[in-house]
Scaffold this motif. Sequence first.
Motif, PDB file in Angstrom:
ATOM      1  N   THR A 298      -3.241   6.915 -30.760  1.00  0.00           N
ATOM      2  CA  THR A 298      -4.632   6.508 -30.944  1.00  0.00           C
ATOM      3  C   THR A 298      -4.709   5.007 -30.723  1.00  0.00           C
ATOM      4  O   THR A 298      -4.095   4.231 -31.433  1.00  0.00           O
ATOM      5  N   GLN A 307      -7.958   8.286 -27.314  1.00  0.00           N
ATOM      6  CA  GLN A 307      -6.819   9.206 -27.382  1.00  0.00           C
ATOM      7  C   GLN A 307      -6.170   9.314 -26.003  1.00  0.00           C
ATOM      8  O   GLN A 307      -6.691   9.990 -25.120  1.00  0.00           O
ATOM      9  N   GLN A 375     -13.824   8.848 -24.584  1.00  0.00           N
ATOM     10  CA  GLN A 375     -12.468   9.355 -24.363  1.00  0.00           C
ATOM     11  C   GLN A 375     -12.200   9.501 -22.865  1.00  0.00           C
ATOM     12  O   GLN A 375     -13.130   9.706 -22.081  1.00  0.00           O
TER      13      GLN A 375
END
Length: 490
Positions: A298, A307, A375
């Motif tokens: 992370t 991530q 992400q």
Amino acid sequence: MTDENKLITERKNKLNESREYQSIYPNNFNKTDSANDIYNQFNSKTKEEIALDKKEVSIAGRLLTIRLMGNSAFANLHEDSGKIQIYLQKKQVGDSAYKLFKILDLGDIVGVKGELFKTKTGELTVNVHSIVLLSKSLRPLPEKFHGIADVEIKYRQRYLDLMTNPQSKDVFLKRSLIITHIRNFFVDHNYTEVETPMMHQIPGGANAKPFVTHHNSLDIDLYLRIAPELFLKRCIIGGFENVFEINRSFRNEGLSVKHNPEFTMIEFYSAYKNYEYLINLIEQLFKSLCKLLSISQTYEYQDNNIQFSIPFNRLTFHQSIIENVDVINIDNISNNVFLDEYCATNKYHQDLGSHTVDELLLKIFEKEVEKKLIQPTFVTHYPTSVSPLARSLEDNADLCERFELFIAGREIANGFSELNDPEEQAIRFKNQVGEQDELMKYDEDFIKALEYGMPPTAGAGIGIDRLVMLLTNTPSIRDVLLFPQMRPKK
């Protein structure tokens, strides 16, 4: 006379005074040691072991702290690999050398020779037996020399930022490491590095406004490269199967936290591959970069938890809009009237030419979807009409085998299966020229090259500046460019 001018005058006087003790600006100092090497070799040793070693060092750098104590003094010497403490005694260096040291200023560059020892507090220190002034700092350093707070000074006078801010210098060391790793990654995957022209007779490879210059001898206008794409494809046509170029490109457009008129990217092309191959290769590259920089599973970038350890997300272009724009759904995503009204209400028409469904969707995507893709996400299957160099899907000519990678709300990479049908490419070029004459020209020679036959090919580009921003947790592109473009001071 201003305070700064007074200080400059004082320093010039000190420079003249130093002539009594040595020749000015000598060029014969032999620096044989670095702070980092000294610490690696000796920091774990005891004071007694170091005393027995009697290690002689010769090191040079910039003085950034000076502490005078009568007939002795401590100072910190900063050089490329770090800093090291030095210690001078009048009886050790001699009267003249000590008088010279006492008139030195913060910022002066000196060379010292001496023997290593450890202080009572355990700090590695050079006990100086000779010192020479190598270069006088005639201008005083910024008051907060542990890091420049004024971003104007930081960007306009990067040398001061590098001189005084180790964190800033570390960003550029990591940038160099990242670029070296990328180059090695592609070489290890059997790619050949090539160089293509930076001045083009026809701007191409992207929709962007070029810089124009003029070649006097040929008496022709030339355009600074907006992308190397068409020349790299010529390499594929010529017989190279895997090529890449780490290049500087130029676009005569706005400045922002993620845009600079000149920027660095890598473009790479592989014959007999498609866009799926590129997606997998780019994800593999990112994983290897994370390993290189010891980025954990992370990773926090500007308050976003990214991530990198899990497989990257994949969404089609139309899915990404439906999932991120509340009022758009499967029923109205192709409704030209609805989309046109929606864009007009949100004032998206201001920088939009024609109003086809695909162009409206692309504008909505750029304004509302991109910033929500935090992400790592590959957005695939863009409309063919807004992707003039990409191959269409075999079962749907309206969509193409194109993707873009977004991380933390920013586009990081763009790639596709390349269109290698010369007739279709000629039609698309002509359509593009008709719509945006100032941005895209018809490249007749490239069509001629395609007519000799280009194998099925996949190609992509990665913006290195934005990539470095991401991997060094810096908010602005100016933080990762040594000398960003700035508006001139009046």
